[in-house]
Design a protein around this motif. Structure first.
Motif, PDB file in Angstrom:
ATOM      1  N   THR A 105       0.806  -1.212   0.000  1.00 30.10           N
ATOM      2  CA  THR A 105       0.000   0.000   0.000  1.00 30.10           C
ATOM      3  C   THR A 105       0.840   1.263   0.000  1.00 30.10           C
ATOM      4  N   ASP A 152       0.769  10.826   3.688  1.00 31.07           N
ATOM      5  CA  ASP A 152       0.141   9.527   3.884  1.00 31.07           C
ATOM      6  C   ASP A 152      -0.305   9.353   5.341  1.00 31.07           C
ATOM      7  N   ALA A 153       0.564   9.742   6.277  1.00 31.76           N
ATOM      8  CA  ALA A 153       0.224   9.634   7.697  1.00 31.76           C
ATOM      9  C   ALA A 153      -0.968  10.530   8.040  1.00 31.76           C
ATOM     10  N   GLN A 167      -4.163   8.921   6.665  1.00 31.60           N
ATOM     11  CA  GLN A 167      -4.584   7.780   7.482  1.00 31.60           C
ATOM     12  C   GLN A 167      -5.203   8.245   8.797  1.00 31.60           C
ATOM     13  N   THR A 168      -4.635   9.283   9.395  1.00 33.01           N
ATOM     14  CA  THR A 168      -5.183   9.823  10.640  1.00 33.01           C
ATOM     15  C   THR A 168      -6.579  10.398  10.403  1.00 33.01           C
ATOM     16  N   ALA A 217      -8.667   9.569   8.059  1.00 35.86           N
ATOM     17  CA  ALA A 217      -9.592   8.458   7.788  1.00 35.86           C
ATOM     18  C   ALA A 217     -10.001   7.768   9.077  1.00 35.86           C
ATOM     19  N   SER A 218      -9.053   7.612   9.990  1.00 38.92           N
ATOM     20  CA  SER A 218      -9.346   6.984  11.281  1.00 38.92           C
ATOM     21  C   SER A 218     -10.334   7.833  12.085  1.00 38.92           C
ATOM     22  N   LYS A 238     -13.810   7.562  10.464  1.00 36.83           N
ATOM     23  CA  LYS A 238     -14.445   6.279  10.764  1.00 36.83           C
ATOM     24  C   LYS A 238     -14.991   6.267  12.191  1.00 36.83           C
ATOM     25  N   SER A 274      -8.698   3.795  18.493  1.00 35.96           N
ATOM     26  CA  SER A 274      -7.767   3.852  17.372  1.00 35.96           C
ATOM     27  C   SER A 274      -7.592   5.286  16.884  1.00 35.96           C
ATOM     28  N   ALA A 308      -4.145   7.560  16.895  1.00 35.22           N
ATOM     29  CA  ALA A 308      -3.677   8.192  15.665  1.00 35.22           C
ATOM     30  C   ALA A 308      -3.521   9.695  15.857  1.00 35.22           C
TER      31      ALA A 308
END
Length: 103
Positions: free
Chosen positions: A23, A41-42, A45-46, A48-49, A52, A76, A80
């Motif tokens: 990925t 990218d980090a 991802q944070t 997106a977390s 969610k 989670s 993050a």
């Protein structure tokens, strides 16, 4: 990480593509990820977390999601966010240290 020496005598670290996760995005065909790409990218991802966790929290309030799923997502997201804050603090600290250096 594999190290090499640039023409200016600075050590350059690169990551062989064979050990990169599937990925991982390689910026513009380079062998290793750039620092900016890794930070982007980090951050993605944070975000997106967090998104969610927010969606599951709303679903939990409506009774559509299991309590355990909501708690896992929120924990989670919290981890993050704490990691993102720590990275931000390190970057600001490094910037301030470099700005104080004499020329």
């Amino acid at each position: 990480m594999i190290g090499s020496i640039s023409p200016l005598g600075q050590q350059v670290l690169t990551t062989p593509t064979s050990i990169l996760p599937e990925t991982a995005s390689v910026a513009s065909g380079a062998v290793g990820n750039s620092f900016a790409a890794a930070l982007a990218d980090a951050a993605a991802q944070t975000a997106a977390s967090l998104r969610k966790a927010e969606q599951l929290s709303a679903a939990g309030i409506q009774g559509k999601a299991d309590t355990r799923e909501v708690v896992d997502a929120v924990m989670s997201a919290e981890q993050a966010l704490q990691a993102a804050i720590a990275i931000r603090d390190k970057i600001v600290s490094a910037y301030l240290e470099v700005s104080r250096m004499g020329i």
